[in-house]
Design a protein around this motif. Structure first.
Motif, PDB file in Angstrom:
ATOM      1  N   LYS A 186       1.085  -1.009   0.559  1.00 43.39           N
ATOM      2  CA  LYS A 186       0.157  -0.117   0.119  1.00 43.39           C
ATOM      3  C   LYS A 186       0.743   1.311   0.264  1.00 43.39           C
ATOM      4  O   LYS A 186       1.101   1.532   1.151  1.00 43.39           O
ATOM      5  N   PRO A 187       1.571   1.689  -1.359  1.00 45.80           N
ATOM      6  CA  PRO A 187       2.365   3.030  -0.694  1.00 45.80           C
ATOM      7  C   PRO A 187       1.497   3.795  -1.190  1.00 45.80           C
ATOM      8  O   PRO A 187       0.043   4.148  -0.933  1.00 45.80           O
ATOM      9  N   VAL A 188       2.388   5.180  -0.765  1.00 44.24           N
ATOM     10  CA  VAL A 188       2.140   6.339  -0.869  1.00 44.24           C
ATOM     11  C   VAL A 188       1.464   6.403  -2.079  1.00 44.24           C
ATOM     12  O   VAL A 188       1.498   6.531  -2.960  1.00 44.24           O
ATOM     13  N   GLY A 189       0.076   7.555  -1.349  1.00 45.83           N
ATOM     14  CA  GLY A 189      -1.458   7.309  -3.132  1.00 45.83           C
ATOM     15  C   GLY A 189      -2.175   6.695  -3.230  1.00 45.83           C
ATOM     16  O   GLY A 189      -3.123   6.850  -4.451  1.00 45.83           O
ATOM     17  N   THR A 190      -2.043   5.447  -2.648  1.00 45.27           N
ATOM     18  CA  THR A 190      -3.120   4.482  -2.377  1.00 45.27           C
ATOM     19  C   THR A 190      -4.400   4.810  -1.799  1.00 45.27           C
ATOM     20  O   THR A 190      -4.415   5.196  -0.427  1.00 45.27           O
ATOM     21  N   VAL A 191      -5.624   4.445  -2.685  1.00 44.69           N
ATOM     22  CA  VAL A 191      -7.022   5.483  -1.636  1.00 44.69           C
ATOM     23  C   VAL A 191      -8.021   4.379  -2.763  1.00 44.69           C
ATOM     24  O   VAL A 191      -8.278   3.892  -2.937  1.00 44.69           O
ATOM     25  N   TRP A 192      -8.802   4.184  -1.185  1.00 48.82           N
ATOM     26  CA  TRP A 192      -9.856   3.071  -1.999  1.00 48.82           C
ATOM     27  C   TRP A 192     -11.424   4.104  -1.581  1.00 48.82           C
ATOM     28  O   TRP A 192     -10.814   4.439  -0.479  1.00 48.82           O
ATOM     29  N   LEU A 193     -12.207   3.300  -2.369  1.00 49.09           N
ATOM     30  CA  LEU A 193     -13.376   4.519  -2.173  1.00 49.09           C
ATOM     31  C   LEU A 193     -14.602   3.811  -2.497  1.00 49.09           C
ATOM     32  O   LEU A 193     -14.597   2.712  -3.345  1.00 49.09           O
ATOM     33  N   ALA A 194     -15.553   4.184  -1.910  1.00 47.16           N
ATOM     34  CA  ALA A 194     -16.907   3.442  -2.346  1.00 47.16           C
ATOM     35  C   ALA A 194     -18.063   4.514  -2.056  1.00 47.16           C
ATOM     36  O   ALA A 194     -18.202   5.162  -1.333  1.00 47.16           O
ATOM     37  N   TRP A 195     -19.390   3.977  -3.095  1.00 44.41           N
ATOM     38  CA  TRP A 195     -20.364   4.619  -3.311  1.00 44.41           C
ATOM     39  C   TRP A 195     -21.689   3.256  -2.940  1.00 44.41           C
ATOM     40  O   TRP A 195     -20.958   2.438  -3.857  1.00 44.41           O
ATOM     41  N   ALA A 196     -22.452   4.428  -2.249  1.00 44.11           N
ATOM     42  CA  ALA A 196     -23.662   3.056  -1.800  1.00 44.11           C
ATOM     43  C   ALA A 196     -24.808   4.067  -2.323  1.00 44.11           C
ATOM     44  O   ALA A 196     -24.269   5.245  -1.518  1.00 44.11           O
ATOM     45  N   ARG A 197     -25.901   3.216  -2.607  1.00 42.18           N
ATOM     46  CA  ARG A 197     -26.834   3.989  -2.446  1.00 42.18           C
ATOM     47  C   ARG A 197     -28.537   3.596  -2.483  1.00 42.18           C
ATOM     48  O   ARG A 197     -28.088   2.453  -2.806  1.00 42.18           O
TER      49      ARG A 197
END
Length: 161
Positions: free
Chosen positions: A112-123
């Motif tokens: 998980k290097p710097v700049g790793t981002v996880w995103l999630a969207w729920a509706r």
């Protein structure tokens, strides 16, 4: 797309569906919520924000399971999925976006290097949660800004489907 124009489009989409949004943010520290509330009239479609930087806040405010953090870490698909769901459960919103990542300059690892981002969207009532793993380049501010941009683009996409 320029951030203000994107926020305006997100707001119009939320208004057209007569629903509100909520954010659950870690690495952005409230930047997504700040962008959303920078548009006049956003109180009609923005409910609230959770800035859950620590493990404890993710668990206490959003219901992220201790086992999820122990197994996968806070920068993971599982964690942001639980953050997105928890934000919906703890708010009056019908759509959520969540993010957790490593903005740097330290804190990265080989997997998980710097700049790793996880995103999630729920509706609510619209099936599966959408997740995305990103690897952004640049300094801390650049990672946070890019995360905000992708978060808003994902909100717009989930509202258009």
């Amino acid at each position: 797309m320029e951030l203000n124009a994107l926020v305006t489009q997100v707001g119009e989409a939320l208004k057209s569906h007569n629903i509100m949004a909520v954010t659950a943010e870690s690495c952005t520290g409230g930047m997504i919520a700040e962008a959303l509330t920078s548009v006049a009239g956003s109180s009609a479609w923005f409910d609230r924000a959770y800035v859950t930087y620590s493990y404890e806040s993710k668990r206490e405010m959003l219901g992220v399971k201790e086992t999820t953090i122990q197994r996968s870490g806070s920068v993971s698909k599982d964690c942001v999925t639980e953050m997105a769901l928890g934000a919906l459960q703890q708010s009056h919103a019908e759509v959520s976006v969540a993010c957790s990542g490593i903005a740097g300059p330290s804190g990265g690892s080989p997997d998980k290097p710097v700049g790793t981002v996880w995103l999630a969207w729920a509706r609510q009532g619209h099936g599966d949660i959408v997740t995305k793993k990103m690897l952004f380049e640049g300094d801390r501010d650049a990672v946070r800004l890019q995360t905000t941009q992708v978060a808003l683009e994902g909100l717009l996409e989930i509202l258009q489907n």
